[in-house]
Design a protein around this motif. Structure first.
Motif, PDB file in Angstrom:
ATOM      1  N   UNK A  13    -109.522  13.972 -86.157  1.00  0.00           N
ATOM      2  CA  UNK A  13    -110.193  14.539 -87.333  1.00  0.00           C
ATOM      3  C   UNK A  13    -109.928  16.038 -87.466  1.00  0.00           C
ATOM      4  N   UNK A  14    -108.926  16.543 -86.739  1.00  0.00           N
ATOM      5  CA  UNK A  14    -108.487  17.944 -86.791  1.00  0.00           C
ATOM      6  C   UNK A  14    -109.449  18.928 -86.129  1.00  0.00           C
ATOM      7  N   UNK A  15    -110.346  18.444 -85.258  1.00  0.00           N
ATOM      8  CA  UNK A  15    -111.167  19.356 -84.457  1.00  0.00           C
ATOM      9  C   UNK A  15    -110.323  19.858 -83.308  1.00  0.00           C
ATOM     10  N   UNK A  16    -110.372  21.150 -83.064  1.00  0.00           N
ATOM     11  CA  UNK A  16    -109.549  21.745 -82.015  1.00  0.00           C
ATOM     12  C   UNK A  16    -110.180  21.586 -80.647  1.00  0.00           C
ATOM     13  N   UNK A  17    -109.328  21.425 -79.621  1.00  0.00           N
ATOM     14  CA  UNK A  17    -109.779  21.425 -78.238  1.00  0.00           C
ATOM     15  C   UNK A  17    -108.628  21.870 -77.354  1.00  0.00           C
ATOM     16  N   UNK A  18    -108.969  22.273 -76.135  1.00  0.00           N
ATOM     17  CA  UNK A  18    -107.948  22.737 -75.199  1.00  0.00           C
ATOM     18  C   UNK A  18    -108.113  22.054 -73.848  1.00  0.00           C
ATOM     19  N   UNK A  19    -107.000  21.967 -73.123  1.00  0.00           N
ATOM     20  CA  UNK A  19    -107.003  21.666 -71.698  1.00  0.00           C
ATOM     21  C   UNK A  19    -106.524  22.941 -71.023  1.00  0.00           C
ATOM     22  N   UNK A  20    -107.187  23.319 -69.924  1.00  0.00           N
ATOM     23  CA  UNK A  20    -106.866  24.577 -69.290  1.00  0.00           C
ATOM     24  C   UNK A  20    -107.098  24.498 -67.788  1.00  0.00           C
ATOM     25  N   UNK A  21    -106.283  25.235 -67.030  1.00  0.00           N
ATOM     26  CA  UNK A  21    -106.512  25.430 -65.598  1.00  0.00           C
ATOM     27  C   UNK A  21    -106.161  26.857 -65.247  1.00  0.00           C
ATOM     28  N   UNK A  22    -106.785  27.346 -64.204  1.00  0.00           N
ATOM     29  CA  UNK A  22    -106.500  28.728 -63.761  1.00  0.00           C
ATOM     30  C   UNK A  22    -105.411  28.751 -62.769  1.00  0.00           C
ATOM     31  N   UNK A  52    -102.893  15.811 -82.094  1.00  0.00           N
ATOM     32  CA  UNK A  52    -101.737  16.599 -82.508  1.00  0.00           C
ATOM     33  C   UNK A  52    -101.690  17.857 -81.646  1.00  0.00           C
ATOM     34  N   UNK A  53    -100.507  18.166 -81.112  1.00  0.00           N
ATOM     35  CA  UNK A  53    -100.352  19.387 -80.317  1.00  0.00           C
ATOM     36  C   UNK A  53    -100.259  20.571 -81.274  1.00  0.00           C
ATOM     37  N   UNK A  54    -101.175  21.510 -81.125  1.00  0.00           N
ATOM     38  CA  UNK A  54    -101.171  22.730 -81.924  1.00  0.00           C
ATOM     39  C   UNK A  54    -100.330  23.786 -81.221  1.00  0.00           C
ATOM     40  N   UNK A  55    -100.508  23.894 -79.905  1.00  0.00           N
ATOM     41  CA  UNK A  55     -99.703  24.803 -79.086  1.00  0.00           C
ATOM     42  C   UNK A  55     -99.445  24.107 -77.762  1.00  0.00           C
ATOM     43  N   UNK A  56     -98.168  23.848 -77.491  1.00  0.00           N
ATOM     44  CA  UNK A  56     -97.765  23.167 -76.256  1.00  0.00           C
ATOM     45  C   UNK A  56     -98.204  23.996 -75.044  1.00  0.00           C
ATOM     46  N   UNK A 110    -101.290  31.816 -70.569  1.00  0.00           N
ATOM     47  CA  UNK A 110    -102.072  32.765 -71.367  1.00  0.00           C
ATOM     48  C   UNK A 110    -101.914  34.178 -70.806  1.00  0.00           C
ATOM     49  N   UNK A 111    -102.362  35.148 -71.560  1.00  0.00           N
ATOM     50  CA  UNK A 111    -102.304  36.536 -71.101  1.00  0.00           C
ATOM     51  C   UNK A 111    -103.194  36.771 -69.883  1.00  0.00           C
ATOM     52  N   UNK A 112    -104.182  35.882 -69.655  1.00  0.00           N
ATOM     53  CA  UNK A 112    -105.064  36.027 -68.492  1.00  0.00           C
ATOM     54  C   UNK A 112    -104.693  35.068 -67.360  1.00  0.00           C
ATOM     55  N   UNK A 113    -103.501  34.469 -67.443  1.00  0.00           N
ATOM     56  CA  UNK A 113    -102.960  33.700 -66.342  1.00  0.00           C
ATOM     57  C   UNK A 113    -103.268  32.219 -66.309  1.00  0.00           C
ATOM     58  N   UNK A 114    -104.011  31.709 -67.268  1.00  0.00           N
ATOM     59  CA  UNK A 114    -104.318  30.276 -67.298  1.00  0.00           C
ATOM     60  C   UNK A 114    -103.132  29.500 -67.872  1.00  0.00           C
ATOM     61  N   UNK A 115    -103.023  28.237 -67.511  1.00  0.00           N
ATOM     62  CA  UNK A 115    -102.052  27.306 -68.098  1.00  0.00           C
ATOM     63  C   UNK A 115    -102.851  26.418 -69.025  1.00  0.00           C
ATOM     64  N   UNK A 116    -102.540  26.442 -70.305  1.00  0.00           N
ATOM     65  CA  UNK A 116    -103.340  25.655 -71.241  1.00  0.00           C
ATOM     66  C   UNK A 116    -102.529  25.162 -72.418  1.00  0.00           C
ATOM     67  N   UNK A 117    -103.139  24.214 -73.129  1.00  0.00           N
ATOM     68  CA  UNK A 117    -102.558  23.667 -74.345  1.00  0.00           C
ATOM     69  C   UNK A 117    -103.673  23.536 -75.370  1.00  0.00           C
ATOM     70  N   UNK A 118    -103.310  23.693 -76.628  1.00  0.00           N
ATOM     71  CA  UNK A 118    -104.269  23.569 -77.724  1.00  0.00           C
ATOM     72  C   UNK A 118    -103.885  22.336 -78.536  1.00  0.00           C
ATOM     73  N   UNK A 119    -104.880  21.500 -78.830  1.00  0.00           N
ATOM     74  CA  UNK A 119    -104.647  20.257 -79.567  1.00  0.00           C
ATOM     75  C   UNK A 119    -105.671  20.108 -80.682  1.00  0.00           C
TER      76      UNK A 119
END
Length: 137
Positions: free
Chosen positions: A128-137, A107-111, A115-124
């Motif tokens: 089982x509702x454990x959170x994780x992110x994909x991120x790049x600088x 489930x996408x939590x935040x498309x 970020x404020x520090x310049x990364x492009x990321x998503x929160x999912x």
């Protein structure tokens, strides 16, 4: 509260990061299919599954871990207070990873966002509702 510094620096590495989950087989399969990490079958038991990343081993511990490790029981259906971040090479890969994760039951939590520090990321959240992110600088 003051923090003390060890008299001798420790030489440590992060060898495992483990997730407590209800269904270790389904959770390991979700991350295997999402990330492509191989199974470490030599570590398998009725209580544990593991995937080999290019860094620490990703572990999946079942509810039996509470008693095996003498840690307090908690509701495994609640969103946790920690999360994994998976670094990828570029923004297009973040976007593609989000689509793949959704197709596998996340489930996408935040498309994807800047970020404020310049990364492009998503929160999912995984199945089982454990959170994780994909991120790049």
């Amino acid at each position: 509260m003051t923090m003390s510094t060890p008299t001798q620096p420790l030489s440590v590495t992060v060898s495992f990061v483990s997730l407590l989950c209800r269904d270790i087989v389904a959770q390991a399969e979700f991350y295997h299919r999402l990330l492509g990490f191989g199974y470490l079958t030599e570590l398998e038991s009725e209580h544990f599954r593991a995937l080999q990343s290019d860094g620490p081993i990703l572990g999946f511990s079942g509810p039996g871990a509470f008693d095996l490790l003498n840690i307090p029981h908690r509701d495994l259906g609640m969103t946790g207070t920690t999360f994994w971040t998976f670094g990828v090479e570029d923004e297009a890969t973040v976007d593609a990873a989000v689509s793949t994760a959704e197709s596998l039951g996340a489930r996408v939590v935040k498309a994807p966002f800047r970020t404020y520090y310049g990364a492009w990321q998503a929160v999912l959240a995984d199945p089982e509702e454990n959170l994780f992110r994909f991120s790049c600088q």
